[in-house]
Design an enzyme around this catalytic site. Sequence first.
Site, PDB file in Angstrom:
ATOM      1  CB  VAL A  35      -3.304   0.040   2.489  1.00  0.00           C
ATOM      2  CG1 VAL A  35      -2.561   0.798   3.343  1.00  0.00           C
ATOM      3  CG2 VAL A  35      -3.489   0.265   1.236  1.00  0.00           C
TER       4      VAL A  35
ATOM      5  CB  ILE B  16      -1.755  -2.376   9.499  1.00  0.00           C
ATOM      6  CG1 ILE B  16      -0.157  -2.597  10.273  1.00  0.00           C
ATOM      7  CG2 ILE B  16      -2.355  -1.524  10.544  1.00  0.00           C
ATOM      8  CD1 ILE B  16       0.494  -1.195   9.963  1.00  0.00           C
TER       9      ILE B  16
ATOM     10  CD  GLU C 292      10.363  -5.393  -4.931  1.00  0.00           C
ATOM     11  OE1 GLU C 292      10.148  -5.473  -6.402  1.00  0.00           O
ATOM     12  OE2 GLU C 292       9.143  -5.369  -4.562  1.00  0.00           O
TER      13      GLU C 292
ATOM     14  CG  ASP D  51       4.817   0.416  -1.843  1.00  0.00           C
ATOM     15  OD1 ASP D  51       4.247  -0.349  -2.358  1.00  0.00           O
ATOM     16  OD2 ASP D  51       4.775   0.771  -0.515  1.00  0.00           O
TER      17      ASP D  51
ATOM     18  CE  LYS E 272       2.084  -0.186   0.178  1.00  0.00           C
ATOM     19  NZ  LYS E 272       3.354  -0.643   1.052  1.00  0.00           N
TER      20      LYS E 272
END
Length: 400
Positions: free
Chosen positions: A127, A131, A185, A196, A200
């Site tokens: 995730v 970061i 992509e 996605d 997360k």
Amino acid sequence: MIRIAVMGYGTIGSGVAEVLKINRDSIAKRAGDEIALKYVLDLRDFPGDPVQELLVHDYRVIADDPEVAIVVETMGGVEPAYTFVRAMLEAGKHVTTSNKALVAAKGAELIAVAKEKNVNFMFEASVGGGIPIIRSLNTCLTADEIEEITGIVNGTTNYMMTKMTEEGLEFDDVLRDAQAKGYAEKDPTADIEGYDACRKIAILTSLVCGQQVDFEDIYTEGITGISAADIRYAKAMGRAIKLLAVSKKDGDGYAALVAPHLLPPSHPLYSVNDVFNAVFVHGNVLGDAMFYGSGAGKLPTASAVVADVVEMAKHLDTNIAVEWSSKKLELTDYKKMTKQYFVRTTAPKEAVEAVFGGVEYVTAEGVSGELGFITACMSEGQYEQKAAELGNVLQMIRMA
Ligand code: HSE
């Protein structure tokens, strides 16, 4: 010397090899020993690449080698990554992964296997790329009840929203540009449909509540419905449209959703542009915190993976506890979440006011033949009822 293996020599896997080379000495100093790459697992061959000498095609070579202490999984997807990772943990090896699909689906189970084998299963890179949000939630924010996590956790869609805002382009043109730049992509579905980001926020919510949050339970809307006209309305309101992944404490539970939102300049995530990610966290004693940075890409993601390797190298004989049981958390119905809504409709003013009462109208440059308005604050459920009653709704975007 601590020997490691990398499973999957794609963008992130090759980034891990690169980071280990670039910062070899400082990494060795911090890990307390030299980290040596012994194997790379991939289906392909890489003639001419120095990694060719380390290449194996059978994961059991790694699982059966007692010299390998730490394994990096950067293959992506649930299978065969799950089978390989589980085999490594059962063989007593520490594992770190960047694979959010694997962590969202099997995180609780793999954490339990790691605990049983007195090794670690880490997933900092899954995730927010580089970061440090996972370790922060696991080790730094443990004094708090986390009341809210709101994140821009998908770099591709944030880039696309920024580009649409800055250049007034339509969605399809921006998607083509993002693909040409290598951000999106060839099959962009997971990013643009919000899948996605959904995985997360499921991972982050599981970590803060210590239970399994199934991503399938999270209401998810992507950015495919956002048009240049929506951006013009956003500009007229002085707001920016961003794909937010939101998780809010509701009594003993959490409500979560992923959807585009209209953010005012005062919102902490308003200025997060391009491929950057940021996660806003509100704790009951901490107050607000923000984690901002490179949320995707080869070296930022590899940086987080290698940081896990270092952490595991420092804890070769210790399982670091992670609170995430396989007991399922039933999310509170997102339809109870309250907010204001921006709506575009072809219905007349009289009908709008008869259904929604007092609203604030918005006009956008170059958009005609419709009404744009902001509703009063209400629950998602109430909004849905009123929108159905009104009919002719062209668009609805949530106000943050
Ligand atoms: N496709 C993801 C993104 C990669 O754009 O953020 C990082 O998880």
